[in-house]
Design an enzyme around this catalytic site. Structure first.
Site, PDB file in Angstrom:
ATOM      1  N   SER A  58       0.819  -1.216   0.000  1.00 57.39           N
ATOM      2  CA  SER A  58       0.000   0.000   0.000  1.00 57.39           C
ATOM      3  C   SER A  58       0.849   1.262   0.000  1.00 57.39           C
ATOM      4  CB  SER A  58      -0.953   0.013   1.202  1.00 57.39           C
ATOM      5  OG  SER A  58      -0.246  -0.109   2.425  1.00 57.39           O
ATOM      6  N   LYS A 136       3.981 -12.396   2.731  1.00 59.50           N
ATOM      7  CA  LYS A 136       2.520 -12.389   2.822  1.00 59.50           C
ATOM      8  C   LYS A 136       1.935 -12.384   1.422  1.00 59.50           C
ATOM      9  CE  LYS A 136      -0.302  -9.112   3.043  1.00 59.50           C
ATOM     10  NZ  LYS A 136      -1.255  -8.525   2.040  1.00 59.50           N
ATOM     11  N   GLU A 138      -1.704 -12.531  -0.935  1.00 59.31           N
ATOM     12  CA  GLU A 138      -3.148 -12.399  -1.012  1.00 59.31           C
ATOM     13  C   GLU A 138      -3.760 -13.602  -1.728  1.00 59.31           C
ATOM     14  OE1 GLU A 138      -4.495  -8.696  -2.623  1.00 59.31           O
ATOM     15  OE2 GLU A 138      -3.135  -7.489  -1.374  1.00 59.31           O
ATOM     16  N   GLU A 202      -9.276  -9.529   6.257  1.00 64.75           N
ATOM     17  CA  GLU A 202      -9.645  -8.137   6.005  1.00 64.75           C
ATOM     18  C   GLU A 202     -11.111  -7.988   5.607  1.00 64.75           C
ATOM     19  OE1 GLU A 202      -8.157  -4.117   3.670  1.00 64.75           O
ATOM     20  OE2 GLU A 202      -7.022  -5.983   3.448  1.00 64.75           O
TER      21      GLU A 202
END
Length: 316
Positions: A58, A136, A138, A202
Site C-alpha cells: 500500500s 505475505k 493475497e 480483512e
C-alpha cells in the site's frame, strides 16, 4: 510474541493480557517512530505485543498517491524492486531500533510477484535475502494455494491474506452470508494445508472473524476492519494513525488528524510517534476497532458459534 521466529513456524503461546499487533509500515523513519512510541509508554510495554511489522504494498497508495496496489504488467518488475529495497531499509532499521525482542518482518508480495511458481519463488527469496522473516500473499484465487505450497516446500514462511484482497480488485465486505463464511473457512483450511502459518483477515464480518480465530486449532491471525475476537490480533497501519482518509469513514482510526495534502512536511518522527502511540494504546485497551454492524440473524450467529472452521466437517 504471537508467532515465533523459529521452530519451523510453530506458534508460541498467546499472551491473553497483551494485544497482539501487526503493524504495516514502509520506511526506516516509521520504524524509529514506532520504537519511540513504545519507549515513551510503559502502558504499551505492558499491554501491547508488536509481533511483526509488514512492509506493505500500500506504499503505492500512501506515500506515492496511487489509487490502487495493482499495476500494469510492465510496472510489476519495478514494483518488486521497490518493495525489496523497502524491506531491506526497514529490516536494517528494526535491527538498530530494537535491541531486544525485535518484531519479525513480513514482506508483502506485490502485484505480479506470485503469478506463477517460478516467479513467486524467485520473488520470495529476494524478500528473504533483503531481511524478511515471512512473505505475505493475497488469496485472490484457488491457484494461489499451489504457490503457497511451493514456497512452504522450500522452507519459506508464508502468511496468507483472506477476505477482501486489494490485488483481487473486488470491493466491499466479505463473509456477510453463511455461504460466504463457509467459503472463507474453506480457504483458511486450504491455506493451512498448503503450509501457511498465519493469516490476515480483512473486511470480514466480526462473527465470521470470531468463528475462524477463536478456536484452539486456529492459525495465528491479524484482523483489518473485521471487529475484535478473543484470541486474534489486530493489523494496523502507521499511515492511518496520522492521515485522515479522503472520505467519511466511521471505522477509521480516531487519531488521524491531518489531511494527506500536508505530507510530507508534517510526517516527521515526533508526529508519527505521538499519533501511533495513541493509536496503539486505543487498540490495546480494546477501544479500537469498532465493530461494523453484522447482517447475520440470531440463528445464523449460533450456527457460526457452533461450527469449527478448522475441521473438515459438513455444513449444517
Amino acid at each position: 510474541m504471537f508467532i515465533s521466529k523459529t521452530g519451523n513456524g510453530a506458534p508460541l503461546s498467546i499472551e491473553p493480557a497483551r494485544q497482539p499487533i501487526k503493524l504495516n509500515l514502509y520506511r526506516d523513519y516509521e520504524v524509529r517512530a514506532l520504537a519511540l512510541a513504545i519507549a515513551d509508554s510503559p502502558f504499551l510495554q505492558m499491554a501491547a505485543s508488536i509481533d511483526c511489522v509488514m512492509v506493505s504494498d500500500s506504499y503505492l497508495m500512501t506515500h506515492l498517491g496511487r489509487s490502487s496496489t495493482r499495476v500494469s504488467e510492465g510496472e510489476q518488475p519495478l514494483l518488486l524492486d521497490m518493495m525489496v529495497n523497502l524491506v531491506r531499509e526497514v529490516a536494517s532499521e528494526v535491527r538498530r531500533s530494537f535491541d531486544t525482542h525485535p518484531p519479525f518482518i513480513i514482506a508483502d508480495m506485490p502485484d505480479g510477484s506470485t503469478r506463477d511458481k517460478t516467479i513467486a519463488l524467485a520473488s520470495a527469496n529476494r524478500m528473504i535475502d533483503a531481511g524478511a522473516d515471512v512473505v505475505k500473499i493475497e488469496v485472490c484465487n484457488e491457484a494461489i494455494f499451489d504457490i503457497v505450497s511451493a514456497l512452504s516446500a522450500q522452507n519459506l514462511r508464508v502468511m496468507t491474506h483472506l477476505g477482501y484482497t486489494p490485488q483481487g480488485g473486488q470491493s466491499g465486505r466479505v463473509g456477510t452470508t453463511l455461504a460466504e463464511a463457509f467459503t472463507l473457512f474453506k480457504e483458511a483450511r486450504n491455506a493451512r494445508d498448503a503450509g501457511a502459518d498465519s493469516l490476515v483477515i480483512e473486511k470480514v464480518d466480526e462473527f465470521v472473524h470470531r468463528a475462524l480465530v477463536d478456536r484452539p486449532e486456529s492459525l495465528p491471525s491479524y484482523a483489518i476492519f473485521s471487529g475484535k475476537s478473543a484470541n486474534g490480533g489486530q493489523s494496523l497501519n502507521v499511515w492511518d494513525s496520522v492521515f485522515r482518509p479522503g472520505f467519511e469513514a466511521r471505522y477509521f482510526p480516531p487519531t488521524a488528524s491531518y489531511d494527506v495534502a500536508s505530507y510530507p512536511d508534517i510526517y516527521q518522527v515526533p508526529v508519527i510517534a505521538d499519533h501511533l502511540g495513541r493509536f496503539l494504546k486505543l487498540t490495546a485497551m480494546g477501544e479500537f476497532p469498532l465493530s461494523p454492524p453484522s447482517r447475520f440473524k440470531a440463528e445464523e450467529r449460533r450456527t457460526l458459534q457452533q461450527y469449527n472452521p478448522w475441521l473438515d466437517q459438513e455444513v449444517f
